[in-house]
Design an enzyme around this catalytic site. Structure first.
Site, PDB file in Angstrom:
ATOM      1  N   ARG A 115      42.619  33.561  39.760  1.00 54.16           N
ATOM      2  CA  ARG A 115      42.202  33.477  41.156  1.00 54.16           C
ATOM      3  C   ARG A 115      40.799  34.042  41.391  1.00 54.16           C
ATOM      4  O   ARG A 115      40.253  33.906  42.479  1.00 54.16           O
ATOM      5  CB  ARG A 115      43.203  34.190  42.050  1.00 54.16           C
ATOM      6  CG  ARG A 115      43.355  35.686  41.806  1.00 54.16           C
ATOM      7  CD  ARG A 115      44.532  36.218  42.616  1.00 54.16           C
ATOM      8  NE  ARG A 115      44.773  37.637  42.432  1.00 54.16           N
ATOM      9  CZ  ARG A 115      45.770  38.293  43.015  1.00 54.16           C
ATOM     10  NH1 ARG A 115      46.612  37.643  43.796  1.00 54.16           N
ATOM     11  NH2 ARG A 115      45.945  39.570  42.815  1.00 54.16           N
ATOM     12  N   ARG A 164      47.319  34.594  39.599  1.00 50.78           N
ATOM     13  CA  ARG A 164      46.484  35.464  38.754  1.00 50.78           C
ATOM     14  C   ARG A 164      46.821  35.337  37.257  1.00 50.78           C
ATOM     15  O   ARG A 164      45.952  35.488  36.407  1.00 50.78           O
ATOM     16  CB  ARG A 164      46.732  36.909  39.218  1.00 50.78           C
ATOM     17  CG  ARG A 164      46.348  38.030  38.287  1.00 50.78           C
ATOM     18  CD  ARG A 164      46.799  39.352  38.905  1.00 50.78           C
ATOM     19  NE  ARG A 164      46.782  40.459  37.982  1.00 50.78           N
ATOM     20  CZ  ARG A 164      45.813  41.383  37.936  1.00 50.78           C
ATOM     21  NH1 ARG A 164      44.783  41.303  38.731  1.00 50.78           N
ATOM     22  NH2 ARG A 164      45.895  42.389  37.092  1.00 50.78           N
ATOM     23  N   ASN A 215      45.521  40.260  31.168  1.00 52.60           N
ATOM     24  CA  ASN A 215      44.731  41.462  30.918  1.00 52.60           C
ATOM     25  C   ASN A 215      45.613  42.708  30.816  1.00 52.60           C
ATOM     26  O   ASN A 215      45.146  43.832  30.963  1.00 52.60           O
ATOM     27  CB  ASN A 215      43.643  41.655  31.979  1.00 52.60           C
ATOM     28  CG  ASN A 215      42.487  42.490  31.448  1.00 52.60           C
ATOM     29  OD1 ASN A 215      42.145  42.392  30.268  1.00 52.60           O
ATOM     30  ND2 ASN A 215      41.910  43.331  32.305  1.00 52.60           N
ATOM     31  N   ARG A 216      46.897  42.487  30.546  1.00 53.50           N
ATOM     32  CA  ARG A 216      47.803  43.587  30.204  1.00 53.50           C
ATOM     33  C   ARG A 216      48.506  43.262  28.892  1.00 53.50           C
ATOM     34  O   ARG A 216      49.427  43.951  28.496  1.00 53.50           O
ATOM     35  CB  ARG A 216      48.875  43.775  31.295  1.00 53.50           C
ATOM     36  CG  ARG A 216      48.350  44.154  32.666  1.00 53.50           C
ATOM     37  CD  ARG A 216      47.808  45.569  32.707  1.00 53.50           C
ATOM     38  NE  ARG A 216      47.384  45.952  34.055  1.00 53.50           N
ATOM     39  CZ  ARG A 216      46.220  45.617  34.610  1.00 53.50           C
ATOM     40  NH1 ARG A 216      45.339  44.907  33.917  1.00 53.50           N
ATOM     41  NH2 ARG A 216      45.918  45.997  35.843  1.00 53.50           N
ATOM     42  N   TYR A 270      37.038  41.255  41.942  1.00 51.83           N
ATOM     43  CA  TYR A 270      35.876  41.688  42.658  1.00 51.83           C
ATOM     44  C   TYR A 270      35.913  43.222  42.775  1.00 51.83           C
ATOM     45  O   TYR A 270      36.828  43.812  42.223  1.00 51.83           O
ATOM     46  CB  TYR A 270      35.907  41.083  44.082  1.00 51.83           C
ATOM     47  CG  TYR A 270      37.097  41.510  44.933  1.00 51.83           C
ATOM     48  CD1 TYR A 270      36.957  42.489  45.914  1.00 51.83           C
ATOM     49  CD2 TYR A 270      38.369  40.973  44.742  1.00 51.83           C
ATOM     50  CE1 TYR A 270      38.028  42.885  46.707  1.00 51.83           C
ATOM     51  CE2 TYR A 270      39.437  41.380  45.521  1.00 51.83           C
ATOM     52  CZ  TYR A 270      39.271  42.326  46.497  1.00 51.83           C
ATOM     53  OH  TYR A 270      40.334  42.732  47.248  1.00 51.83           O
ATOM     54  N   TYR A 281      42.065  52.869  37.873  1.00 53.07           N
ATOM     55  CA  TYR A 281      43.356  53.524  37.631  1.00 53.07           C
ATOM     56  C   TYR A 281      43.746  53.230  36.196  1.00 53.07           C
ATOM     57  O   TYR A 281      43.151  52.361  35.550  1.00 53.07           O
ATOM     58  CB  TYR A 281      44.445  52.983  38.583  1.00 53.07           C
ATOM     59  CG  TYR A 281      44.418  51.486  38.723  1.00 53.07           C
ATOM     60  CD1 TYR A 281      44.972  50.660  37.748  1.00 53.07           C
ATOM     61  CD2 TYR A 281      43.819  50.880  39.830  1.00 53.07           C
ATOM     62  CE1 TYR A 281      44.928  49.288  37.866  1.00 53.07           C
ATOM     63  CE2 TYR A 281      43.763  49.503  39.948  1.00 53.07           C
ATOM     64  CZ  TYR A 281      44.327  48.712  38.963  1.00 53.07           C
ATOM     65  OH  TYR A 281      44.264  47.343  39.072  1.00 53.07           O
ATOM     66  N   GLU A 291      33.352  43.836  37.357  1.00 49.52           N
ATOM     67  CA  GLU A 291      34.058  43.343  38.545  1.00 49.52           C
ATOM     68  C   GLU A 291      32.947  42.898  39.488  1.00 49.52           C
ATOM     69  O   GLU A 291      32.179  43.735  39.965  1.00 49.52           O
ATOM     70  CB  GLU A 291      34.889  44.440  39.215  1.00 49.52           C
ATOM     71  CG  GLU A 291      36.093  44.914  38.434  1.00 49.52           C
ATOM     72  CD  GLU A 291      37.300  43.995  38.547  1.00 49.52           C
ATOM     73  OE1 GLU A 291      37.223  42.976  39.260  1.00 49.52           O
ATOM     74  OE2 GLU A 291      38.315  44.301  37.905  1.00 49.52           O
TER      75      GLU A 291
END
Lengths: 93, 310
Positions: free
Chosen positions: B72, B128, B145-146, B199, B249, B271
């Protein structure tokens, strides 16, 4: 195609660790079907939450009740998506 | 279809087919510099392409850049399209790009999650993840991305297949991730690994899976800060610089943590900008400004990598 009519994106500016903890509770609550675009982690970065129309009142009430500052970043998600789609189609033509 | 590179509208969002077709026009316009390399197929059997910028040599030191791993985040992909064109046009014109490509190869993955990207165009703009089926769950997709083998399954990733940050059943279970891992490992000479997200205006370095500092923290921080200075010089866009864990985080299984841990020192994640008003839905008229400023930051990192071999 999934529609997002009346959905809003709220920008929340947590001011304390207590606010962050409350927002984390909100994040864990699957009932409101919230989509956190940015996550509650620190008071340095704003938290953006995509809120479905059906949950809007409840979420705003929750934030107001806990005195967590927020504003509406996107008033109607679908309107913005329609504009985006229109631009895409124009460009394709 | 966009058959002519000169008529392509870089200030618009495009479908996957149009982007893939545009890649052919870019290759046709710069046949001695750019090639379109298929690195595998996706879960839904779409081809995965990277643009390889090379002036010759065999497995030269290389830079990996990927965009659009979160489908997205459209401005990430749109910016990568603009930057691919920029890099091709600047070779032989801009001494810095010419020197860079004279010594190193650049691999640019413009749409790193093609299934997800196609899905954002047809069914759900807010999608996503990948589109893989999760056995035993009604929810599809894994957060790519995990899914990397870097603190896999640790804090900041979800074990719930319905979550947007679901880490997947195993590290590299997602074919899209595995394709990149296989390319990077079989090549063996990548010196930088840069992921482009959107972003929030951040430039990050490892780690995300841990809040401890990486051994090269001081150097990465310094490179990041200079890159952001270059980026900001165009429009004054403000970026924060730091490790993923410290400025956002804790998040495990991320791509740049993996790349750093396999020995690619210069691992960064961008980002890209938002205006504070649109989040993922950055209007198309901001694609070129976003790409232009990002290019300056990216170029700074690439120059630094070129000038600091290891």
């Amino acid at each position: 195609r999934k529609l997002f009519i009346g959905h809003q994106v709220l920008r929340i500016n947590a001011e304390s660790e207590e606010h962050i903890q409350l927002l984390k509770e909100l994040e864990d609550d699957e009932g409101w079907e919230l989509d956190f675009w940015t996550h509650p982690a620190s008071t340095d970065l704003p938290v953006d939450v995509h809120v479905p129309f059906a949950s809007l009142h409840a979420v705003k009430d929750f934030l107001q009740a806990h005195k967590i500052p927020f504003h509406v970043m996107i008033n109607n998600l679908q309107e913005l998506l329609d504009e985006e789609q229109e631009g895409l189609e124009l460009s394709a033509m | 279809q966009e058959r002519n590179a000169r008529s392509f509208n870089f200030g618009a969002y495009h479908t996957l087919d149009t982007i893939y077709s545009w890649m052919d026009t870019l290759v046709a316009a710069h046949p001695n510099l750019v090639s379109k390399v298929q690195i595998g197929t996706t879960y839904e059997n779409r081809p995965m392409y990277v643009l390889k910028f090379s002036t010759g040599g065999n497995k030269r030191p290389a830079i990996w850049i990927d965009a659009g791993i979160h489908s997205r985040e459209w401005v990430s992909t749109a910016s990568a399209v603009w930057m691919a064109d920029k890099m091709a046009k600047d070779y032989g014109v801009d001494p810095s790009v010419t020197s860079l490509l004279g010594q190193m190869d650049v691999y640019l993955s413009i749409v790193t999650n093609p299934d997800g990207y196609a899905f954002t165009h047809t069914s759900d703009r807010m999608w996503r993840k990948t589109r893989s089926v999760n056995p035993g769950s009604v929810c599809r997709g894994v957060d790519p991305n995990r899914n990397w083998d870097a603190g896999f399954g640790g804090p900041g990733a979800s074990k719930n297949p319905c979550s947007d940050s679901y880490h997947g059943p195993l590290a590299h279970s997602e074919i899209e991730v595995k394709n990149v891992v296989d390319l990077v490992q079989s090549h063996g000479n990548f010196k930088a690994f840069i992921s482009i997200h959107a972003y929030s205006q951040l430039l990050m370095y490892p780690y995300g899976y841990s809040c401890t500092s990486v051994p090269h923290q001081a150097e990465l921080d310094s490179v990041g800060r200079s890159a952001v200075q270059a980026l900001s010089s165009l429009y004054g866009t403000t970026y924060k610089v730091g490790s993923i864990c410290k400025i956002i985080y804790q998040a495990s299984g991320g791509s740049i943590d993996w790349s750093y841990d396999v020995g690619i020192k210069y691992s960064f994640a961008f980002e890209l900008r938002d205006t504070g008003r649109y989040g993922f839905l950055l209007p198309a008229n901001q694609i070129i400004p976003t790409a232009s400023e990002t290019w300056l930051g990216l170029k700074h990192i690439m120059e630094y990598v070129r000038d600091h071999p290891y």
